[in-house]
Design an enzyme around this catalytic site. Structure first.
Site, PDB file in Angstrom:
ATOM      1  N   TYR A   1      -5.878   6.620   4.722  1.00  0.00           N
ATOM      2  CA  TYR A   1      -6.129   5.576   3.640  1.00  0.00           C
ATOM      3  C   TYR A   1      -5.432   4.127   4.033  1.00  0.00           C
ATOM      4  O   TYR A   1      -6.126   3.111   3.806  1.00  0.00           O
ATOM      5  CB  TYR A   1      -5.701   6.105   2.176  1.00  0.00           C
ATOM      6  CG  TYR A   1      -5.770   5.107   1.279  1.00  0.00           C
ATOM      7  CD1 TYR A   1      -6.810   4.233   0.727  1.00  0.00           C
ATOM      8  CD2 TYR A   1      -4.356   4.296   0.901  1.00  0.00           C
ATOM      9  CE1 TYR A   1      -6.946   3.192  -0.257  1.00  0.00           C
ATOM     10  CE2 TYR A   1      -4.471   3.338  -0.062  1.00  0.00           C
ATOM     11  CZ  TYR A   1      -5.570   2.611  -0.434  1.00  0.00           C
ATOM     12  OH  TYR A   1      -5.342   1.500  -1.214  1.00  0.00           O
TER      13      TYR A   1
ATOM     14  N   GLU B   1       1.034  -1.169  -0.045  1.00  0.00           N
ATOM     15  CA  GLU B   1      -0.080   0.145   0.118  1.00  0.00           C
ATOM     16  C   GLU B   1       1.044   1.337   0.077  1.00  0.00           C
ATOM     17  O   GLU B   1       0.481   2.134  -0.858  1.00  0.00           O
ATOM     18  CB  GLU B   1      -1.008  -0.053   1.228  1.00  0.00           C
ATOM     19  CG  GLU B   1      -1.797  -1.015   1.133  1.00  0.00           C
ATOM     20  CD  GLU B   1      -3.190  -0.688  -0.062  1.00  0.00           C
ATOM     21  OE1 GLU B   1      -3.142   0.243  -0.598  1.00  0.00           O
ATOM     22  OE2 GLU B   1      -3.491  -1.754  -0.451  1.00  0.00           O
TER      23      GLU B   1
ATOM     24  N   CYS C   1     -26.085   1.919 -11.223  1.00  0.00           N
ATOM     25  CA  CYS C   1     -25.069   3.027 -11.451  1.00  0.00           C
ATOM     26  C   CYS C   1     -25.879   4.474 -12.123  1.00  0.00           C
ATOM     27  O   CYS C   1     -26.266   4.356 -13.220  1.00  0.00           O
ATOM     28  CB  CYS C   1     -23.924   2.646 -12.673  1.00  0.00           C
ATOM     29  SG  CYS C   1     -22.751   4.062 -12.705  1.00  0.00           S
TER      30      CYS C   1
ATOM     31  N   CYS D   1     -19.691  -4.382 -16.412  1.00  0.00           N
ATOM     32  CA  CYS D   1     -19.626  -4.094 -14.924  1.00  0.00           C
ATOM     33  C   CYS D   1     -20.884  -4.599 -14.085  1.00  0.00           C
ATOM     34  O   CYS D   1     -22.003  -4.416 -14.362  1.00  0.00           O
ATOM     35  CB  CYS D   1     -19.830  -2.349 -14.829  1.00  0.00           C
ATOM     36  SG  CYS D   1     -19.895  -1.930 -12.951  1.00  0.00           S
TER      37      CYS D   1
ATOM     38  N   ASP E   1      -9.329   4.622  -2.353  1.00  0.00           N
ATOM     39  CA  ASP E   1      -8.308   5.291  -3.213  1.00  0.00           C
ATOM     40  C   ASP E   1      -8.828   5.792  -4.528  1.00  0.00           C
ATOM     41  O   ASP E   1     -10.035   6.335  -4.730  1.00  0.00           O
ATOM     42  CB  ASP E   1      -7.150   4.300  -3.491  1.00  0.00           C
ATOM     43  CG  ASP E   1      -7.838   3.073  -4.509  1.00  0.00           C
ATOM     44  OD1 ASP E   1      -9.011   3.197  -4.721  1.00  0.00           O
ATOM     45  OD2 ASP E   1      -7.081   2.320  -4.764  1.00  0.00           O
TER      46      ASP E   1
END
Length: 356
Positions: A125, A43, A211, A205, A143
């Site tokens: 984060y 990370e 969405c 997706c 992120d």
């Protein structure tokens, strides 16, 4: 979570079970979580850096320093040299500080966001990512990829960076209690491979029925970004000083101050990047100097052009008063020079007829 959020997270996790990226720091979906050290290391490396660029560095770091205690015992110079080329060098300094703190605490990472946030260099984060992925804690991990997915999913049109608070709230609302680490990685993978910045693959997706961005017909419009400001341009001068030591060619390298740009890295001497229009800063020797040309590099907040000056000869005794070292030319790639100075070294070697 409400029923619609539950359906959304279930659809995403089902997709992740079938399409998760195979990455060296991960465990497969549904498997026991990976070593916290590997999660944390990856990370930190992945901050503002692509997966493709990180893989080789991650492999080398874990080969040389397979545990956090091994990394903590490494010297600053070793770690900074191994990090060279990955950029954002403050990350490497924070990496060492964190590793040494964890080692001092017995070599075990805290297993909560709060405990992880208390470590040097761990922001919101990274603490959330390690807590979720390594310790299976419910944590909201946002992120750049997740930010884009959430902004499109809810058609959030408040321009960044101001819109990040709302994005985080929406991400929190859809993060499940169970498998939150897999959920975070699924969101990252979706943004990296399907909900991409350009030409998102909406037909593939798993979240497309939910969405709102897709429903507008313009999913690429989200997230809305404020206009970019032009980066200021700086100019400076760098110096390649070459001489023979014990019959072999060597170049004079210095160690940059521990704090500031490229802190703690080996580098060529320079004039401090003082924004002179002509890059005419004074050199560490009287010369004579020959121009080898210009090298350039773009940093986060400015672009830099360096006029590279070359000195060949053995009249370098005055450098004995300076902090630096004579580095063998045939080992220049082992010096761990940051990208800017690696470019300058290649230019100087080409100018002097040496092998780069």
């Amino acid at each position: 979570m409400d029923a619609s959020s539950d359906a959304l997270s279930s659809a995403l996790l089902d997709w992740y079970d079938a399409h998760a990226r195979d990455l060296p720091w991960r465990s497969p979906p549904g498997a026991p979580p990976p070593d916290p050290y590997r999660v944390w290391l990856s990370e930190v490396m992945l901050q503002q850096t692509t997966v493709a660029a990180v893989k080789a560095y991650f492999a080398e770091f874990t080969r040389r320093w397979p545990t956090v205690k091994a990394l903590a015992a490494a010297s600053d110079a070793e770690v900074m040299a191994a990090w060279a080329g990955l950029g954002y060098y403050a990350r490497a300094r924070n990496l060492l500080a964190c590793a040494r703190e964890v080692a001092a605490q017995g070599g075990t990472f805290p297993d909560t966001e709060e405990g992880l946030r208390a470590l040097p260099g761990l922001g919101a984060y990274t603490a959330a990512a390690v807590a979720a992925i390594a310790f299976e804690r419910r944590a909201v991990v946002v992120d750049a990829n997740v930010e884009r997915v959430v902004a499109r999913l809810f058609a959030l049109d408040t321009p960044l960076p101001g819109g990040r608070t709302e994005i985080r709230e929406k991400a929190d609302a859809i993060t499940p209690e169970a498998r939150s680490g897999d959920f975070a990685q699924a969101m990252m993978d979706l943004g990296a491979t399907v909900c991409t910045s350009r030409a998102p693959r909406c037909l593939l997706c798993p979240l497309s029925p939910h969405c709102r961005g897709r429903a507008t017909g313009e999913p690429e419009r989200f997230p809305v970004k404020a206009p970019k400001k032009a980066k200021p341009a700086r100019n400076g001068r760098a110096f390649w000083i070459e001489r023979e030591v014990d019959g072999e060619g060597h170049v004079w390298l210095v160690r940059r101050p521990g704090k500031g740009m490229l802190g703690g890295m080996r580098a060529l001497p320079d004039d401090g990047w003082s924004a002179r229009a002509d890059g005419s800063g004074e050199g560490p020797l009287a010369g004579p100097w020959e121009s080898a040309g210009m090298v350039g590099h773009v940093f986060t907040h400015f672009s830099l052009s360096l006029n590279l000056s070359v000195y060949l000869g053995n009249q370098c005794d005055s450098l004995a008063q300076e902090a630096g070292e004579w580095w063998p030319l045939d080992r220049i790639e082992d010096a761990g020079l940051p990208t800017l100075f690696a470019k300058a070294a290649r230019l100087a070697l080409a100018e002097t007829g040496e092998e780069a």
